[in-house]
Design a protein around this motif. Structure first.
Motif, PDB file in Angstrom:
ATOM      1  N   LEU A  89       0.839  -1.190   0.000  1.00  0.00           N
ATOM      2  CA  LEU A  89       0.000   0.000   0.000  1.00  0.00           C
ATOM      3  C   LEU A  89       0.873   1.238   0.000  1.00  0.00           C
ATOM      4  N   SER A  90       0.708   2.090  -1.020  1.00  0.00           N
ATOM      5  CA  SER A  90       1.468   3.322  -1.121  1.00  0.00           C
ATOM      6  C   SER A  90       0.619   4.378  -1.828  1.00  0.00           C
ATOM      7  N   CYS A  91      -0.350   4.940  -1.093  1.00  0.00           N
ATOM      8  CA  CYS A  91      -1.259   5.958  -1.644  1.00  0.00           C
ATOM      9  C   CYS A  91      -1.298   7.137  -0.681  1.00  0.00           C
ATOM     10  N   ASP A  92      -1.135   8.340  -1.192  1.00  0.00           N
ATOM     11  CA  ASP A  92      -0.997   9.535  -0.359  1.00  0.00           C
ATOM     12  C   ASP A  92      -2.190   9.832   0.545  1.00  0.00           C
ATOM     13  N   ASN A  93      -3.397   9.490   0.154  1.00  0.00           N
ATOM     14  CA  ASN A  93      -4.578   9.899   0.919  1.00  0.00           C
ATOM     15  C   ASN A  93      -5.296   8.754   1.627  1.00  0.00           C
ATOM     16  N   VAL A  94      -4.682   7.588   1.696  1.00  0.00           N
ATOM     17  CA  VAL A  94      -5.333   6.438   2.308  1.00  0.00           C
ATOM     18  C   VAL A  94      -5.182   6.469   3.836  1.00  0.00           C
ATOM     19  N   ARG A  95      -6.215   5.969   4.502  1.00  0.00           N
ATOM     20  CA  ARG A  95      -6.220   5.807   5.958  1.00  0.00           C
ATOM     21  C   ARG A  95      -6.526   4.346   6.254  1.00  0.00           C
ATOM     22  N   ASP A 105      -1.765 -11.686   4.984  1.00  0.00           N
ATOM     23  CA  ASP A 105      -0.565 -12.349   5.482  1.00  0.00           C
ATOM     24  C   ASP A 105       0.547 -11.342   5.748  1.00  0.00           C
ATOM     25  N   THR A 106       0.889 -10.523   4.765  1.00  0.00           N
ATOM     26  CA  THR A 106       1.952  -9.529   4.914  1.00  0.00           C
ATOM     27  C   THR A 106       1.442  -8.180   4.448  1.00  0.00           C
ATOM     28  N   LEU A 107       1.589  -7.164   5.300  1.00  0.00           N
ATOM     29  CA  LEU A 107       1.189  -5.799   4.973  1.00  0.00           C
ATOM     30  C   LEU A 107       2.439  -4.954   4.860  1.00  0.00           C
ATOM     31  N   GLU A 108       2.631  -4.327   3.692  1.00  0.00           N
ATOM     32  CA  GLU A 108       3.757  -3.417   3.506  1.00  0.00           C
ATOM     33  C   GLU A 108       3.209  -2.035   3.181  1.00  0.00           C
ATOM     34  N   ILE A 109       3.560  -1.061   4.022  1.00  0.00           N
ATOM     35  CA  ILE A 109       3.124   0.318   3.850  1.00  0.00           C
ATOM     36  C   ILE A 109       4.344   1.144   3.480  1.00  0.00           C
ATOM     37  N   SER A 110       4.242   1.896   2.387  1.00  0.00           N
ATOM     38  CA  SER A 110       5.336   2.755   1.963  1.00  0.00           C
ATOM     39  C   SER A 110       4.752   4.135   1.696  1.00  0.00           C
ATOM     40  N   GLY A 111       5.339   5.152   2.284  1.00  0.00           N
ATOM     41  CA  GLY A 111       4.772   6.489   2.136  1.00  0.00           C
ATOM     42  C   GLY A 111       3.530   6.610   2.999  1.00  0.00           C
ATOM     43  N   CYS A 112       2.400   6.834   2.404  1.00  0.00           N
ATOM     44  CA  CYS A 112       1.111   6.943   3.106  1.00  0.00           C
ATOM     45  C   CYS A 112       1.187   7.940   4.269  1.00  0.00           C
ATOM     46  N   PRO A 113       1.345   9.236   3.967  1.00  0.00           N
ATOM     47  CA  PRO A 113       1.556  10.235   5.011  1.00  0.00           C
ATOM     48  C   PRO A 113       0.407  10.378   6.008  1.00  0.00           C
ATOM     49  N   LEU A 114      -0.810   9.923   5.681  1.00  0.00           N
ATOM     50  CA  LEU A 114      -1.930  10.040   6.620  1.00  0.00           C
ATOM     51  C   LEU A 114      -1.983   8.880   7.607  1.00  0.00           C
ATOM     52  N   ILE A 115      -1.178   7.855   7.398  1.00  0.00           N
ATOM     53  CA  ILE A 115      -1.134   6.734   8.348  1.00  0.00           C
ATOM     54  C   ILE A 115      -0.010   7.017   9.337  1.00  0.00           C
ATOM     55  N   ILE A 129       5.435  -4.444   7.440  1.00  0.00           N
ATOM     56  CA  ILE A 129       6.637  -3.723   7.031  1.00  0.00           C
ATOM     57  C   ILE A 129       6.219  -2.289   6.734  1.00  0.00           C
ATOM     58  N   ALA A 130       6.698  -1.364   7.534  1.00  0.00           N
ATOM     59  CA  ALA A 130       6.317   0.046   7.367  1.00  0.00           C
ATOM     60  C   ALA A 130       7.533   0.947   7.503  1.00  0.00           C
ATOM     61  N   GLU A 131       8.705   0.430   7.142  1.00  0.00           N
ATOM     62  CA  GLU A 131       9.930   1.186   7.366  1.00  0.00           C
ATOM     63  C   GLU A 131      10.049   2.437   6.492  1.00  0.00           C
ATOM     64  N   ARG A 132       9.471   2.440   5.306  1.00  0.00           N
ATOM     65  CA  ARG A 132       9.500   3.625   4.430  1.00  0.00           C
ATOM     66  C   ARG A 132       8.138   4.316   4.490  1.00  0.00           C
ATOM     67  N   SER A 133       7.667   4.577   5.708  1.00  0.00           N
ATOM     68  CA  SER A 133       6.339   5.157   5.887  1.00  0.00           C
ATOM     69  C   SER A 133       6.409   6.303   6.875  1.00  0.00           C
ATOM     70  N   HIS A 134       5.252   6.838   7.182  1.00  0.00           N
ATOM     71  CA  HIS A 134       5.141   7.932   8.146  1.00  0.00           C
ATOM     72  C   HIS A 134       4.591   7.429   9.478  1.00  0.00           C
ATOM     73  N   VAL A 135       4.595   6.121   9.688  1.00  0.00           N
ATOM     74  CA  VAL A 135       4.080   5.550  10.933  1.00  0.00           C
ATOM     75  C   VAL A 135       4.960   6.013  12.091  1.00  0.00           C
ATOM     76  N   GLU A 136       4.311   6.656  13.078  1.00  0.00           N
ATOM     77  CA  GLU A 136       5.022   7.205  14.233  1.00  0.00           C
ATOM     78  C   GLU A 136       4.832   6.360  15.486  1.00  0.00           C
ATOM     79  N   GLY A 137       3.798   5.520  15.485  1.00  0.00           N
ATOM     80  CA  GLY A 137       3.535   4.733  16.684  1.00  0.00           C
ATOM     81  C   GLY A 137       2.760   3.478  16.366  1.00  0.00           C
ATOM     82  N   ILE A 138       2.833   2.543  17.293  1.00  0.00           N
ATOM     83  CA  ILE A 138       2.121   1.282  17.164  1.00  0.00           C
ATOM     84  C   ILE A 138       1.577   0.921  18.537  1.00  0.00           C
ATOM     85  N   SER A 139       0.366   0.443  18.590  1.00  0.00           N
ATOM     86  CA  SER A 139      -0.234   0.117  19.884  1.00  0.00           C
ATOM     87  C   SER A 139       0.205  -1.271  20.328  1.00  0.00           C
TER      88      SER A 139
END
Length: 170
Positions: A89-95, A105-115, A129-139
């Motif tokens: 998943l790599s879309c600028d406006n997705v939440r 099975d495997t979720l890879e987030i790249s970019g996605c500044p709203l997540i 896998i969210a290493e190239r993303s804007h994820v700041e926290g995880i519960s």
């Protein structure tokens, strides 16, 4: 059943044909492509740089994988989505709100500044896998429910385990 369907570079198509059944569908650089119909049956689906794309159908099942990238009108996942292998998943406006229906099975987030955080109801059977993303926290709930590896950005705040109340000390 169609084996491979590739639609690319400025083809004037707004939707896939109703009741399409295919092993692999790839749609790239189609600026007016908007929607995948509910009757669509695909093994692997890739939609890349289709700026008008906005809707995945409820109960979509992509057992071989799903890629959504560069689709700026795409904002949210359907209530029920099953991806048997890798979901990229790599879309600028997705939440990712309301992901209880996401089965992947495997979720890879790249970019996605709203997540900025991964929702507590997110359950992924394999890796996140969210290493190239804007994820700041995880519960802790996401951390605890995940059975695979979790790769996050270096700046991501890791969860603290919940405190256990074991009763009075003896």
């Amino acid at each position: 059943m169609i084996t491979d369907l590739t639609i690319g570079k400025n083809v004037a198509i707004r939707s896939l044909p109703s009741s399409l059944s295919a092993k692999k569908v790839s749609i790239t650089d189609c600026p007016i492509f908007e929607v995948v119909p509910p009757e669509t049956r695909v093994g692997w689906l890739s939609i890349v740089r289709c700026n008008a794309f906005r809707v995945l159908p409820e109960n979509l099942n992509c057992p071989d994988g799903l890629t959504l990238a560069g689709c700026n009108s795409f904002t949210s996942l359907p209530n029920k989505l099953t991806v048997g292998q890798r979901f990229y998943l790599s879309c600028d406006n997705v939440r990712l709100e309301g992901t209880a229906g996401l089965n992947v099975d495997t979720l890879e987030i790249s970019g996605c500044p709203l997540i900025k955080t991964l929702p507590e109801d997110l359950v992924v059977k394999g890796s996140i896998i969210a290493e190239r993303s804007h994820v700041e926290g995880i519960s802790w709930d996401v951390w605890d429910k995940n059975d695979g590896k979790i790769i996050l950005p270096h700046s991501c705040v890791l969860p603290s385990p919940p405190s256990a109340d074991c009763g009075p000390a003896l």
